[in-house]
Design an enzyme around this catalytic site. Structure first.
Site, mmCIF file in Angstrom:
data_model
loop_
_atom_site.group_PDB
_atom_site.id
_atom_site.type_symbol
_atom_site.label_atom_id
_atom_site.label_comp_id
_atom_site.label_asym_id
_atom_site.label_seq_id
_atom_site.Cartn_x
_atom_site.Cartn_y
_atom_site.Cartn_z
ATOM 1 N N ASP A 210 0.837 -1.214 0.000
ATOM 2 C CA ASP A 210 0.000 0.000 0.000
ATOM 3 C C ASP A 210 0.866 1.257 0.000
ATOM 4 O OD1 ASP A 210 -2.374 1.404 -0.021
ATOM 5 O OD2 ASP A 210 -2.645 1.330 2.155
ATOM 6 N N ASN B 223 1.180 3.497 -2.977
ATOM 7 C CA ASN B 223 1.653 3.975 -4.285
ATOM 8 C C ASN B 223 1.137 5.383 -4.593
ATOM 9 O OD1 ASN B 223 2.684 1.431 -4.550
ATOM 10 N ND2 ASN B 223 1.296 0.778 -6.184
ATOM 11 N N TRP C 215 2.874 8.009 -2.487
ATOM 12 C CA TRP C 215 4.262 8.181 -2.961
ATOM 13 C C TRP C 215 4.279 9.154 -4.133
ATOM 14 C CZ3 TRP C 215 6.994 7.649 -7.440
ATOM 15 C CH2 TRP C 215 8.384 7.534 -7.341
ATOM 16 N N ARG D 94 -0.882 9.279 -10.057
ATOM 17 C CA ARG D 94 -0.898 8.019 -9.298
ATOM 18 C C ARG D 94 -0.240 6.876 -10.070
ATOM 19 N NH1 ARG D 94 -4.179 7.629 -4.874
ATOM 20 N NH2 ARG D 94 -4.453 5.407 -5.250
ATOM 21 N N HIS E 109 2.274 3.641 -9.142
ATOM 22 C CA HIS E 109 2.045 2.218 -9.430
ATOM 23 C C HIS E 109 3.225 1.637 -10.207
ATOM 24 C CE1 HIS E 109 -1.835 2.525 -7.688
ATOM 25 N NE2 HIS E 109 -2.398 3.191 -8.672
ATOM 26 N N SER F 207 -10.789 -6.816 -4.674
ATOM 27 C CA SER F 207 -12.150 -6.802 -5.247
ATOM 28 C C SER F 207 -12.694 -5.375 -5.240
ATOM 29 C CB SER F 207 -13.090 -7.672 -4.416
ATOM 30 O OG SER F 207 -12.584 -8.965 -4.272
ATOM 31 N N TRP G 268 -11.759 -2.496 -7.952
ATOM 32 C CA TRP G 268 -12.508 -2.329 -9.207
ATOM 33 C C TRP G 268 -13.320 -1.044 -9.182
ATOM 34 C CZ3 TRP G 268 -11.067 -4.887 -13.252
ATOM 35 C CH2 TRP G 268 -10.635 -6.227 -13.174
ATOM 36 N N ARG H 68 -12.364 1.867 -8.219
ATOM 37 C CA ARG H 68 -11.564 3.081 -8.437
ATOM 38 C C ARG H 68 -11.914 3.672 -9.814
ATOM 39 N NH1 ARG H 68 -5.555 2.523 -5.713
ATOM 40 N NH2 ARG H 68 -6.298 1.844 -3.686
ATOM 41 N N LEU I 215 10.988 -20.378 -4.924
ATOM 42 C CA LEU I 215 10.097 -19.487 -4.171
ATOM 43 C C LEU I 215 8.695 -19.637 -4.738
ATOM 44 C CD1 LEU I 215 9.504 -17.018 -2.233
ATOM 45 C CD2 LEU I 215 9.995 -15.558 -4.197
ATOM 46 N N ARG J 155 1.991 -4.886 6.262
ATOM 47 C CA ARG J 155 1.309 -3.855 5.466
ATOM 48 C C ARG J 155 2.170 -2.609 5.463
ATOM 49 N NH1 ARG J 155 -4.831 -2.330 4.501
ATOM 50 N NH2 ARG J 155 -4.517 -0.553 3.108
ATOM 51 N N SER K 215 -8.058 -4.730 5.099
ATOM 52 C CA SER K 215 -8.660 -4.448 3.786
ATOM 53 C C SER K 215 -9.057 -5.717 3.012
ATOM 54 C CB SER K 215 -7.726 -3.559 2.947
ATOM 55 O OG SER K 215 -7.488 -2.332 3.597
HETATM 56 C C1 IPE Z 1 -5.437 -2.799 -0.246
HETATM 57 O O1 IPE Z 1 -5.088 -1.465 -0.376
HETATM 58 C C2 IPE Z 1 -5.374 -3.476 -1.588
HETATM 59 C C3 IPE Z 1 -4.038 -3.632 -2.148
HETATM 60 C C4 IPE Z 1 -2.925 -3.319 -1.573
HETATM 61 C C5 IPE Z 1 -3.982 -4.221 -3.454
HETATM 62 P P1 IPE Z 1 -6.179 -0.314 -0.517
HETATM 63 O O2 IPE Z 1 -5.429 0.973 -0.619
HETATM 64 O O3 IPE Z 1 -7.118 -0.635 -1.617
HETATM 65 O O4 IPE Z 1 -6.981 -0.431 0.863
HETATM 66 P P2 IPE Z 1 -7.796 0.668 1.656
HETATM 67 O O5 IPE Z 1 -8.756 1.263 0.686
HETATM 68 O O6 IPE Z 1 -6.825 1.677 2.158
HETATM 69 O O7 IPE Z 1 -8.438 -0.087 2.779
HETATM 70 C C1 IPE Z 2 -1.527 0.347 -3.411
HETATM 71 O O1 IPE Z 2 -1.367 1.722 -3.451
HETATM 72 C C2 IPE Z 2 -1.786 -0.227 -4.771
HETATM 73 C C3 IPE Z 2 -3.167 -0.681 -4.983
HETATM 74 C C4 IPE Z 2 -4.118 -0.704 -4.099
HETATM 75 C C5 IPE Z 2 -3.496 -1.139 -6.322
HETATM 76 P P1 IPE Z 2 -2.605 2.712 -3.411
HETATM 77 O O2 IPE Z 2 -3.004 3.005 -4.825
HETATM 78 O O3 IPE Z 2 -3.680 2.210 -2.542
HETATM 79 O O4 IPE Z 2 -1.916 3.995 -2.771
HETATM 80 P P2 IPE Z 2 -2.507 4.955 -1.666
HETATM 81 O O5 IPE Z 2 -3.042 4.127 -0.549
HETATM 82 O O6 IPE Z 2 -3.584 5.760 -2.330
HETATM 83 O O7 IPE Z 2 -1.350 5.786 -1.244
HETATM 84 MG MG MG Z 3 -4.096 2.385 -0.576
#
Ligand code: IPE
Ligand code: IPE
Ligand code: MG
Length: 247
Positions: free
Chosen positions: A25, A27, A30, A38, A42, A71, A74, A76, A136, A193, A201
């Site tokens: 979590d 990205n 960052w 964004r 990624h 899940s 999707w 976003r 692995l 995490r 999550s």
């Molecule tokens: C959890 O992160 C899903 C992944 C890392 C792929 P999210 O960023 O989607 O979770 P929430 O929304 O903060 O709970």
């Molecule tokens: C995790 O980073 C990647 C995915 C959930 C796909 P985020 O996109 O959730 O990044 P933040 O939480 O908004 O910083």
């Molecule tokens: Mg996130």
């Protein structure tokens, strides 16, 4: 997994986790911190996946499971979802040879049917190509949610019971677990995490019953070997009790 012998053998405190699972979590944050879109986060996150896989191999961790797309993700904005799917395509096309060369076995868990047909094909080819590898076990959770996974297992068991193939009274934890996506994979010992959020999550709800949870402040694109080491050191300081008395 079964409850281990409560008498810890000398030296076992420094044991490695067999299975490390990571909620990758941060990205977006960052990228935001750098005034970038964004997607840039990624893309950098995909580099961190390479680092994490390399670090896990070097350490000799047996299983590494990465939460790549939930899940709920999707929901976003469509352009972010399509960027993430594009990155996934790119990763599958370009990383598999190298993963195979170094002996990584790839598995993908989640509601695969929601992914684009070409991605499903890439996943099937990658899993088949790496199926005999043992250095692995890398599992990537895509379109994955812990609750949908449990519901799916319940549906399958209900269908088997309705067809008279199983006795509902005979369903036990082991049989239930065999109907999860992770049927072939031991439960995680350590769940990490990143990004400072302290929540699950919807990741591996069943499987983390007795995992040690480690929350790191690092944003996923900055994750590297040192962070995995830090989390494992924290894991080694923990005393796993499994409901028993102090060892
Ligand atoms: C959890 O992160 C899903 C992944 C890392 C792929 P999210 O960023 O989607 O979770 P929430 O929304 O903060 O709970
Ligand atoms: C995790 O980073 C990647 C995915 C959930 C796909 P985020 O996109 O959730 O990044 P933040 O939480 O908004 O910083
Ligand atoms: Mg996130």
């Amino acid at each position: 997994m079964s409850v281990p012998d409560p008498l810890l053998k000398a030296g076992e405190e420094s044991r490695l986790p067999v299975h490390v699972a990571i909620i990758m979590d941060g990205n977006g944050r960052w990228a935001k911190a750098r005034g970038l879109p964004r997607t840039a986060g990624h893309r950098k996150g995909a580099d961190a996946v390479r680092s994490a896989v390399k670090a896990a191999r070097e350490l000799g961790v047996g299983y590494l499971t990465l939460f790549g797309f939930s899940s709920e993700n999707w929901n976003r904005p469509a352009d972010e979802v399509s960027d993430l799917m594009g990155l996934l395509r790119f990763y599958l096309r370009n990383e598999i040879e190298e993963l195979h060369r170094v002996g990584v076995r790839l598995r993908v868990i989640g509601e695969r049917s929601r992914l684009a047909p070409d991605i499903i094909t890439l996943i099937e080819e990658s899993e088949a190509r790496t199926a005999a590898n043992t250095a692995l076990n890398l599992t990537v959770a895509l379109s994955y949610g812990g609750r949908p996974e449990i519901v799916r297992a319940a549906q399958r068991l209900a269908a088997e019971a309705k067809a008279g193939r199983i006795d509902p009274q005979a369903i036990d934890e082991a049989q239930f677990a065999r109907h999860l996506f992770t049927a072939e994979i031991p439960d995680p010992d350590l769940l990490i995490r990143t990004s400072g959020e302290k929540r699950i999550s919807n990741f591996l709800l069943w499987q983390i019953a007795y995992a040690e949870l480690v929350f790191l402040d690092v944003l996923w694109p900055d994750f590297g070997r040192a962070h995995l080491d830090e989390a494992i050191r924290e894991f080694q300081r923990r005393e796993r009790r499994y409901g028993l008395t102090h060892g």
